[in-house]
Design an enzyme around this catalytic site. Structure first.
Site, mmCIF file in Angstrom:
data_model
loop_
_atom_site.group_PDB
_atom_site.id
_atom_site.type_symbol
_atom_site.label_atom_id
_atom_site.label_comp_id
_atom_site.label_asym_id
_atom_site.label_seq_id
_atom_site.Cartn_x
_atom_site.Cartn_y
_atom_site.Cartn_z
ATOM 1 N N GLY A 494 -4.407 -10.545 -7.409
ATOM 2 C CA GLY A 494 -5.690 -10.401 -8.085
ATOM 3 C C GLY A 494 -5.689 -9.108 -8.881
ATOM 4 N N GLY A 496 -3.535 -8.341 -11.501
ATOM 5 C CA GLY A 496 -3.191 -8.434 -12.925
ATOM 6 C C GLY A 496 -1.707 -8.548 -13.218
ATOM 7 C CB SER A 535 1.445 1.087 -4.912
ATOM 8 O OG SER A 535 0.264 1.237 -4.169
ATOM 9 C CE LYS A 722 6.421 8.330 -10.791
ATOM 10 N NZ LYS A 722 6.070 9.761 -10.670
ATOM 11 N N GLY A 723 3.133 2.649 -9.213
ATOM 12 C CA GLY A 723 2.037 1.801 -8.738
ATOM 13 C C GLY A 723 0.734 2.574 -8.573
ATOM 14 C CB VAL A 724 -2.449 2.341 -9.876
ATOM 15 C CG1 VAL A 724 -2.690 0.885 -10.236
ATOM 16 C CG2 VAL A 724 -3.774 3.088 -9.853
ATOM 17 N N GLY A 725 -2.206 0.775 -6.845
ATOM 18 C CA GLY A 725 -3.089 0.123 -5.875
ATOM 19 C C GLY A 725 -3.521 1.037 -4.740
ATOM 20 C CD GLU A 726 -0.378 0.815 -0.705
ATOM 21 O OE1 GLU A 726 0.620 0.790 -1.456
ATOM 22 O OE2 GLU A 726 -0.345 0.522 0.495
HETATM 23 MO MO1 MOS Z 1 -0.436 -2.731 1.094
HETATM 24 S S1 MOS Z 1 -1.236 -1.933 2.735
HETATM 25 O O1 MOS Z 1 1.034 -2.044 0.893
HETATM 26 O O2 MOS Z 1 -0.746 -4.278 0.901
#
Ligand code: MOS
Length: 764
Positions: A494, A496, A535, A722-726
């Site tokens: 979800g 993107g 991430s 680099k990742g941003v989710g976390e």
């Molecule tokens: Mo995450 S806690 O790496 O889905």
């Protein structure tokens, strides 16, 4: 067809042309430079799947319906700790529409969590699986679940980690409640020496609560057998990880298991592993010879499929008068729940600041409650809540500005391994954020504002991994009509992923994103990518897509040179077309070229290269919070959050902002409202629903301002992403807590910061 034939012969180049091709086919290209001017990458394009989502036509796993599909439901243990004495399913079996029932008496003994079984007569928490019924409808299945008669031997329970460590606490396992029988430890330098060198030593205690993930889409699988081949539609963060787990427990070759997931309503870490429910559905489907759907309801999700563990943290720190950190110590205790899970939260303390003397002891403890799982930045959110408040207090003790204190202890090298970072622009982020929030507006003397409603400003740093890495592969297919497909074994939670991957290929091939279709989440058709956790999706998969697209472009270049009859150096490529300069000026678009090459579908496979050796790869950031505290009601309102980050290259600014908004709002819920509540007298959850478990709503949402100080990490990968989710959630609770202190002059050391706790803190 005649055309094809001629072209084909021309595709097998003459000698000198082959050499030329060989030179190009090594597809040498350089990583995008940090300030590379890119056309599509970085643009805030709306989601390619936006229409599907807003029109309701997107098919999530939850929506999958198959012909003759039956429905399964699970009987869960109503007690925190019990043993099954006897189980009687006869009444349930007699119900019209019931097709089959699995219990520990008739199910295969499949090991789970290394310490239990798929169905285990020893039940260790309220929610543990007792039986699974399959029926013509979900309603009948749930009714049958209620008709199963179980005689339980009720066992003594413990639902508090600190109590569980006491001598005569009820035991979940014969070898005790402490996971692995010992804490996990880390040490560098000499803690005692560091404390002796300090002018100020502080010891503080911080507690954080258990929270549950609550993604919008419940955990759900639909399974279908074709002979000995099993297809699983699963709401999962890792299609390949579900495939290998299910194949291994069912004793099937991995090639016999196909896992599919197209759209998904979030996971946050709860969906990183294969669920028991998926395997139960597969066993039932085999038994009845029909497809089976199994969906958890909100209550089951809150009980059984994960949570962020609590933490009881004791921190000790030493600092010199000039603000130099000399020692950091952490002892943490966290609830793993009924089965093994990590609960550590030491990484912020180990890695955020340059401190030579560090010691850590982390205790993961079994209790009679649902098992913890990775939850968006596992450990870091609770770790930062404690560390960053302690840092603020240390700064205050030595008379320094908290921001100045952080700059004083800035880690130029990774402190655990003493190696450089690929990039670290935290200083830039600090300064950008401080300017945006108006750092100078903060109270010089906290708590002194007149009137009952006081405002305050606080900050928290952030570090996370998020560099991604191999293995990750992507196939790129160019069709003869010029349309392109990217096929990767990754998944979109979800966040993107569909859109950002299309942007990368569109950039390289210089074609509109609309010409690109992205296919994810299918283990039978896609090459391997890892789970979407940590991430890592964008930083792992975007380089593989770029590699596939660059290889495609290289192939097309040599073919175009041959077909247009000019050396490659005289070819121009733009907008999906090759142009030859000079007298014989002509053009060919990539679809035409594919046809001329005699290919129906031209395919390349790209791969993610290894991260550079000898470097640490991290994301960095800071959030500044401005809060308002009503000292009469105890209510905390977050007015504004300013976020500033170093995340390498931004692939899509709109989606990046979405991630940061989501992280901040989720972090705000953790800071102020959310808490899994277990009644200690009965060992049962009292708020396993979205009415009693409070998550933030739009009314709680603050004004959010986002700054990105990085351009691209050239050392990391060919896309520098680099990742941003976390990173998005990590600093929020700590920044709010420091802002609350700045408003009222009292430290909130326990989460969530509910009005009762604020009032109590004000009175003490
Ligand atoms: Mo995450 S806690 O790496 O889905």
């Amino acid at each position: 067809m005649a055309e094809n034939k001629i072209i084909k012969s021309k595709y097998f180049f003459e000698e000198e042309e082959i050499e030329q091709l060989a030179e190009v086919s090594t597809h040498q290209y350089r990583p995008w430079e940090k300030n590379e001017k890119l056309k599509v990458v970085g643009k805030g394009l709306p989601r390619l799947d936006g229409y599907d989502k807003v029109s309701g036509s997107a098919v999530y796993t939850f929506d999958v319906i198959l012909p003759r599909m039956a429905h399964a439901a699970t009987l869960r243990c109503p007690h925190p700790h019990a043993r099954i004495k006897s189980i009687d399913t006869s009444e349930a079996e007699k119900l019209k529409g019931v097709l089959g029932i699995l219990t520990h008496e008739n199910a295969p003994r499949i090991e789970w969590y290394g310490r239990s079984f798929l169905f285990d007569p020893h039940l260790r928490y309220e929610g543990d699986e007792v039986a699974c019924v399959v029926a013509e409808s979900e309603r009948i299945a749930r009714q049958a679940v209620r008709s199963i008669k179980v005689e339980y031997e009720i066992l003594p329970f413990v639902v508090d980690a600190q109590q569980a460590l006491q001598k005569n606490a009820p035991q979940l396992y014969e070898d005790g409640n402490l996971m692995r029988g010992k804490p996990s430890k880390y040490e560098r330098g000499d803690l005692e020496k560091g404390l002796q060198e300090a002018d100020v030593v502080l010891e503080r205690r911080f507690d954080t609560q258990v929270v549950v993930h609550n993604p919008t889409e419940p955990h759900v699988s639909v399974v279908k057998w074709d002979g000995d081949h099993l297809t699983i539609w699963d709401s999962t963060q890792g299609v390949f990880s579900v495939r290998s787990r299910v194949a291994s427990v069912l004793g099937l070759p991995e090639s016999n298991v196909r896992v599919i997931k197209k759209y998904m309503g979030g996971g946050f870490g709860a969906k990183l592993e294969a669920g028991k429910y998926t395997v139960m559905a597969a066993l039932l489907a085999k038994k009845i010879g029909r497809p089976v759907r199994i969906a958890l309801d909100r209550r089951e999700m809150n009980l059984a499929v994960g949570n962020r563990p609590d933490s009881y943290q004791t921190l000790k720190a030493g600092v010199k008068k000039d603000g130099t950190l000399t020692a950091l110590y952490l002892k943490s205790i966290g609830s793993a729940g009924a089965y093994p899970a990590g609960t550590g939260c030491a990484w912020p303390l180990r890695s955020m600041y340059a401190c030579p003397n560090v010691k850590v002891e982390e205790y993961s403890v079994y209790i009679n409650a649902g098992r913890a799982r990775a939850y968006r930045a596992p450990g870091h959110v609770q770790g930062f809540f404690a560390l960053e408040q302690l840092i603020d207090e240390l700064a205050e003790k030595v008379g320094m500005d908290p921001l100045e204190f952080r700059l004083k202890n800035y880690a130029d090298k990774e402190p655990n391994w003493n190696i450089p970072y690929t990039t670290k622009l935290l200083k830039e982020a600090y300064l950008k954020g401080a300017k945006a929030i108006g750092w100078e507006r903060r109270n010089k003397t906290p708590g002194e504002q007149p009137g009952p409603v006081k405002t305050g400003i606080g900050m928290s740093s952030q570090i996370w991994w998020g560099g991604g890495g191999p293995p990750a592969y992507a196939n790129l297919k160019l069709n003869r009509d010029g349309s392109v497909q990217i096929i990767a074994g990754s998944q979109d939670l979800g966040t993107g992923t569909y859109t950002i991957l299309a942007q990368v290929a569109a950039e390289v091939l210089d074609i509109p994103v609309e010409k690109i279709e992205v296919i994810l989440g299918d283990t039978d058709v896609a090459p391997y990518c890892g789970s979407s956790g940590g991430s890592t999706t964008a930083p792992s998969v975007s380089p593989a897509v770029r590699d596939a697209a660059e290889q495609m472009k290289a192939k097309l270049f040599s073919a175009a040179a041959a077909h247009l009859g000019v050396p490659e150096s005289q070819l121009k490529y733009a907008g999906g077309k090759f142009y030859s300069a000079g007298e014989k000026s002509a053009s060919l678009d990539i679809g035409q070229l594919a046809r001329k090459m005699g290919e129906r579908v031209l395919v390349t496979t790209g791969r993610r290269e290894a991260n550079p050796e000898g470097y640490a790869v991290n994301t960095f950031g800071v959030q500044f919070a401005e809060v308002e505290v009503d000292t009469e009601t105890g209510k905390v309102r977050v007015k504004k959050i300013v976020a500033a980050y170093d995340l390498g290259r931004v692939l899509n600014r709109q989606m990046l902002d979405n991630q940061i908004h989501g992280g901040i709002i989720q972090g705000l819920g953790y800071a102020l409202f959310e808490e899994r509540l277990i009644d200690r007298n009965i060992g049962k959850l009292v708020n396993a629903n979205l009415h009693d478990y409070k998550i933030p709503t739009i009314k709680d949402t603050p004004e959010i301002e986002i700054y990105i100080v990085s351009e691209g990490d050239e050392k990391l990968s060919n896309t520098g992403v680099k990742g941003v989710g976390e990173p998005a959630i990590i600093p929020t609770p700590a920044a709010i807590a420091n802002a609350v202190y700045n408003a009222i002059g009292v430290r909130m050391t326990s989460l969530p910061m509910t009005p009762d706790k604020v009032l109590m803190a004000l009175q003490s």
